[in-house]
Design a protein around this motif. Structure first.
Motif, PDB file in Angstrom:
ATOM      1  N   LYS A  93      44.966  29.338  45.371  1.00 44.03           N
ATOM      2  CA  LYS A  93      45.213  30.123  46.591  1.00 44.03           C
ATOM      3  C   LYS A  93      44.684  31.552  46.405  1.00 44.03           C
ATOM      4  O   LYS A  93      44.034  32.113  47.274  1.00 44.03           O
ATOM      5  N   VAL A  94      44.995  32.122  45.235  1.00 40.62           N
ATOM      6  CA  VAL A  94      44.600  33.504  44.962  1.00 40.62           C
ATOM      7  C   VAL A  94      43.076  33.637  44.950  1.00 40.62           C
ATOM      8  O   VAL A  94      42.506  34.549  45.552  1.00 40.62           O
ATOM      9  N   VAL A  95      42.406  32.694  44.298  1.00 41.48           N
ATOM     10  CA  VAL A  95      40.936  32.772  44.176  1.00 41.48           C
ATOM     11  C   VAL A  95      40.269  32.608  45.544  1.00 41.48           C
ATOM     12  O   VAL A  95      39.374  33.384  45.901  1.00 41.48           O
ATOM     13  N   THR A  96      40.717  31.630  46.330  1.00 40.75           N
ATOM     14  CA  THR A  96      40.050  31.401  47.626  1.00 40.75           C
ATOM     15  C   THR A  96      40.245  32.605  48.556  1.00 40.75           C
ATOM     16  O   THR A  96      39.304  33.007  49.245  1.00 40.75           O
ATOM     17  N   LEU A  97      41.453  33.161  48.547  1.00 40.89           N
ATOM     18  CA  LEU A  97      41.680  34.313  49.436  1.00 40.89           C
ATOM     19  C   LEU A  97      40.978  35.572  48.906  1.00 40.89           C
ATOM     20  O   LEU A  97      40.506  36.398  49.694  1.00 40.89           O
ATOM     21  N   ALA A  98      40.851  35.698  47.580  1.00 41.09           N
ATOM     22  CA  ALA A  98      40.121  36.841  47.010  1.00 41.09           C
ATOM     23  C   ALA A  98      38.643  36.749  47.387  1.00 41.09           C
ATOM     24  O   ALA A  98      38.007  37.764  47.675  1.00 41.09           O
ATOM     25  N   LEU A  99      38.115  35.532  47.391  1.00 42.03           N
ATOM     26  CA  LEU A  99      36.715  35.343  47.792  1.00 42.03           C
ATOM     27  C   LEU A  99      36.493  35.839  49.218  1.00 42.03           C
ATOM     28  O   LEU A  99      35.503  36.506  49.516  1.00 42.03           O
ATOM     29  N   LEU A 100      37.445  35.502  50.079  1.00 45.04           N
ATOM     30  CA  LEU A 100      37.341  35.924  51.482  1.00 45.04           C
ATOM     31  C   LEU A 100      37.457  37.444  51.585  1.00 45.04           C
ATOM     32  O   LEU A 100      36.673  38.096  52.296  1.00 45.04           O
ATOM     33  N   SER A 101      38.405  38.012  50.857  1.00 39.82           N
ATOM     34  CA  SER A 101      38.604  39.470  50.869  1.00 39.82           C
ATOM     35  C   SER A 101      37.346  40.199  50.423  1.00 39.82           C
ATOM     36  O   SER A 101      36.882  41.132  51.078  1.00 39.82           O
ATOM     37  N   VAL A 102      36.812  39.754  49.285  1.00 44.11           N
ATOM     38  CA  VAL A 102      35.638  40.431  48.726  1.00 44.11           C
ATOM     39  C   VAL A 102      34.439  40.280  49.666  1.00 44.11           C
ATOM     40  O   VAL A 102      33.735  41.246  49.975  1.00 44.11           O
ATOM     41  N   SER A 103      34.224  39.053  50.160  1.00 44.93           N
ATOM     42  CA  SER A 103      33.074  38.819  51.060  1.00 44.93           C
ATOM     43  C   SER A 103      33.181  39.708  52.287  1.00 44.93           C
ATOM     44  O   SER A 103      32.205  40.358  52.686  1.00 44.93           O
ATOM     45  N   ALA A 104      34.375  39.742  52.907  1.00 43.45           N
ATOM     46  CA  ALA A 104      34.547  40.518  54.132  1.00 43.45           C
ATOM     47  C   ALA A 104      34.343  42.011  53.849  1.00 43.45           C
ATOM     48  O   ALA A 104      33.649  42.705  54.606  1.00 43.45           O
ATOM     49  N   SER A 105      34.911  42.490  52.748  1.00 45.04           N
ATOM     50  CA  SER A 105      34.785  43.918  52.414  1.00 45.04           C
ATOM     51  C   SER A 105      33.328  44.288  52.180  1.00 45.04           C
ATOM     52  O   SER A 105      32.846  45.313  52.674  1.00 45.04           O
ATOM     53  N   VAL A 106      32.617  43.454  51.415  1.00 36.38           N
ATOM     54  CA  VAL A 106      31.216  43.750  51.104  1.00 36.38           C
ATOM     55  C   VAL A 106      30.380  43.741  52.391  1.00 36.38           C
ATOM     56  O   VAL A 106      29.560  44.637  52.620  1.00 36.38           O
ATOM     57  N   VAL A 107      30.603  42.752  53.251  1.00 32.66           N
ATOM     58  CA  VAL A 107      29.817  42.668  54.490  1.00 32.66           C
ATOM     59  C   VAL A 107      30.102  43.881  55.386  1.00 32.66           C
ATOM     60  O   VAL A 107      29.171  44.514  55.896  1.00 32.66           O
ATOM     61  N   ILE A 108      31.388  44.224  55.550  1.00 32.20           N
ATOM     62  CA  ILE A 108      31.731  45.379  56.398  1.00 32.20           C
ATOM     63  C   ILE A 108      31.098  46.652  55.830  1.00 32.20           C
ATOM     64  O   ILE A 108      30.482  47.436  56.555  1.00 32.20           O
ATOM     65  N   ALA A 109      31.208  46.834  54.517  1.00 30.55           N
ATOM     66  CA  ALA A 109      30.645  48.042  53.892  1.00 30.55           C
ATOM     67  C   ALA A 109      29.118  48.043  53.990  1.00 30.55           C
ATOM     68  O   ALA A 109      28.510  49.076  54.279  1.00 30.55           O
ATOM     69  N   LEU A 110      28.517  46.893  53.757  1.00 31.61           N
ATOM     70  CA  LEU A 110      27.050  46.787  53.816  1.00 31.61           C
ATOM     71  C   LEU A 110      26.514  47.143  55.201  1.00 31.61           C
ATOM     72  O   LEU A 110      25.482  47.795  55.337  1.00 31.61           O
ATOM     73  N   MET A 111      27.229  46.698  56.211  1.00 30.42           N
ATOM     74  CA  MET A 111      26.753  46.898  57.582  1.00 30.42           C
ATOM     75  C   MET A 111      27.039  48.302  58.109  1.00 30.42           C
ATOM     76  O   MET A 111      26.517  48.682  59.150  1.00 30.42           O
TER      77      MET A 111
END
Lengths: 226, 284
Positions: A93-111
């Motif tokens: 659970k922790v890994v799958t939700l961390a993946l989502l957190s990191v992906s979303a943060s990186v995309v928002i910051a990148l854009m």
């Protein structure tokens, strides 16, 4: 191998229940709003606060929904009579939700913030924050039987999370509050976009890492006895 | 295969034990039925045996090892089907099996064949949320045995099934018994117990009040009489005779010689009759 199976299972479960669709829409909304704000200190602050309060914290909210859905469908009862261990269940659970957190943060910051971001530090920081908030949310879900009960129970826990964060704006030199995971996390996230000496970043990461270990062990203990 | 000695269990905060000194032994290849009304402790004993409830007193030995000394490997050896379907509703029938199968060291290879066994092959790619309760129960059942366990725990395995599918599941349980598998079955359905179980135990208020084969119980508690329904001068009539010295009972001989017989039945007690007689409780 069982952990990989659990990861596959959780990714599929979260996808089929629309968690990723919902978060994609939220991330797009944030990107649109942030792109409208002219570059400068205000934008950097806004971006940092958005990343801290949403993608990094999404695990706190999503874990409640996931565990409640699993409870309602009886899946938690069934998983308890399979070889899947509580450690593997929680880690997945922790890994799958961390993946989502990191992906979303990186995309928002990148854009929205193209220059001056240490992407490795951003990834590690959001990962550490996400682990904490997911496990924090997991502890809240234990003992809840319905979604409504869960949402009701989150209120004091959320207050406990946000109140100390205000302290750093009112008393910026009160160092002791930085030992709290949420405050360390907020300072780390602000530093990602506003700048922070690497020693300080490392210190906050260490504080978060220690909290992650403590809350993981606590989650396992509470989960096993529930 | 499974041996239980002086088993006691008390829920947290409860004043009295739910299970009060239970003893029984299940032999390999046996179907053992635990019968009792709602609230008798059937589900509690199953949950203690499979490790969902911890902190019992007494001893549970399975596969020659104390239950509390097992790790997660215990679940490689057992299969559990609860009395309610617990499935991933947004996933298909096949996905439900595939995801859970990956947790086992001995996963099944042919999921289509498994689904075919319970008549769900045409629905393999449909989401479970659209299934009827009967379809969910069949999927629940096949999932519990797909990793080829040696000991199975079934709680009301035919609950919610129509007679055709109930027979399908009963036949599968009997086939597994034929393969040497051991089954622990909890039910309040005496007909199922009578059809499937080698031995049954009656559970009331957390205690076993009786344990024997259904045949022995029926012999012990049944009335040794035969009931004859016949037409006497065109009028329906009924008489009951003692089985002892039936061949010398002139009234019985006259009826079967000169009347039109509609039916003859020995008056065996059903398990339900025996349960009520022994425990003074109805099965609800």
């Amino acid at each position: 191998m069982r952990l990989i199976a659990a990861l596959k299972s959780d990714l599929k479960f979260q996808f089929k229940h629309g968690f990723y669709t919902v978060y994609t829409l939220i991330a797009v909304l944030y990107i649109i709003i942030l792109q409208k704000i002219p570059g400068g200190l205000f934008k950097d602050y806004t971006l940092a606060l958005i990343v801290f309060s949403d993608p990094a914290m999404l695990g706190f909210f999503f874990i409640g929904g996931i565990v409640m859905l699993e409870k309602q469908q009886g899946i938690l009862d069934y998983l308890a009579v399979t070889p899947l261990s509580p450690q593997e269940y929680i880690t997945s659970k922790v890994v799958t939700l961390a993946l989502l957190s990191v992906s979303a943060s990186v995309v928002i910051a990148l854009m929205t913030h193209l220059s001056g971001v240490n992407w490795l530090l951003l990834t590690i920081s959001i990962l550490a924050l996400s682990v904490f908030f997911t496990l924090y949310g997991f502890m809240v879900t234990l003992g809840c039987r319905t979604i409504n009960q869960y949402f009701f129970k989150t209120v004091p826990f959320l207050l406990l999370t946000t109140m100390p964060c205000f302290a750093i704006f009112i008393f910026p030199h009160l160092w002791i509050v930085s030992l709290l995971p949420n405050v360390a996390g907020l300072k780390l996230t602000l530093g990602l976009f506003l700048g922070l000496p690497w020693q300080e970043s490392l210190l906050y990461l260490l504080i978060l890492g220690l909290w992650d270990i403590v809350i993981y062990k606590l989650s396992l203990k509470v989960h096993s006895s529930s | 295969m499974l041996s239980v000695k002086n088993l006691e269990y008390k829920y947290r905060g409860a004043k009295v034990n739910t299970l009060k000194g239970i003893d029984f032994r299940i032999h390999p290849g046996e179907i053992f039925g635990f019968l009792g009304p709602s609230g008798s402790g059937k589900t509690t004993i199953q949950r203690v045996l499979i490790g969902l409830l911890k902190g019992y007193n007494g001893s549970i030995t399975a596969f020659d090892k104390e239950r509390r000394d097992f790790g997660r490997d215990f679940y490689e050896k057992i299969g559990v089907a609860f009395d309610f379907p617990n499935l991933y509703l947004k996933l298909t029938a096949k996905e439900n099996l595939q995801l859970i199968a990956e947790y086992y060291q001995n996963p099944p290879k042919d999921f289509d064949a498994l689904l075919d066994q319970v008549g769900l092959l045409p629905d393999k790619d449909k989401k479970v949320e659209g299934f009827s309760k009967g379809m969910k129960m069949r999927l629940n059942f096949i999932r519990s045995i797909m990793h080829n366990p040696a000991l199975m725990f079934f709680d009301e395995p035919t609950s919610g099934l129509d007679p055709v599918n109930a027979k399908l599941i009963k036949d599968m349980i009997l086939t597994m018994k034929g393969e040497g598998k051991t089954v622990f079955l909890t039910t309040h359905n005496m007909t199922i117990a009578e059809q499937l179980c080698d031995r049954v135990a009656f559970l009331v208020d957390g205690q076993i009040s009786l344990c024997d084969t259904p045949y022995a119980l029926k012999l012990k508690y049944g009335r040794k009489t035969v009931k004859v329904d016949f037409l006497s001068c065109g009028t329906p009539d009924t008489s009951e005779f003692e089985l002892d010295q039936l061949s010398g009972n002139q009234q019985f001989l006259d009826i079967i010689s000169y009347s039109e017989i509609k039916s003859i039945h020995s008056q065996d007690a059903s398990l339900e009759d025996i349960f009520i007689k022994v425990t003074g409780r109805e099965l609800i």
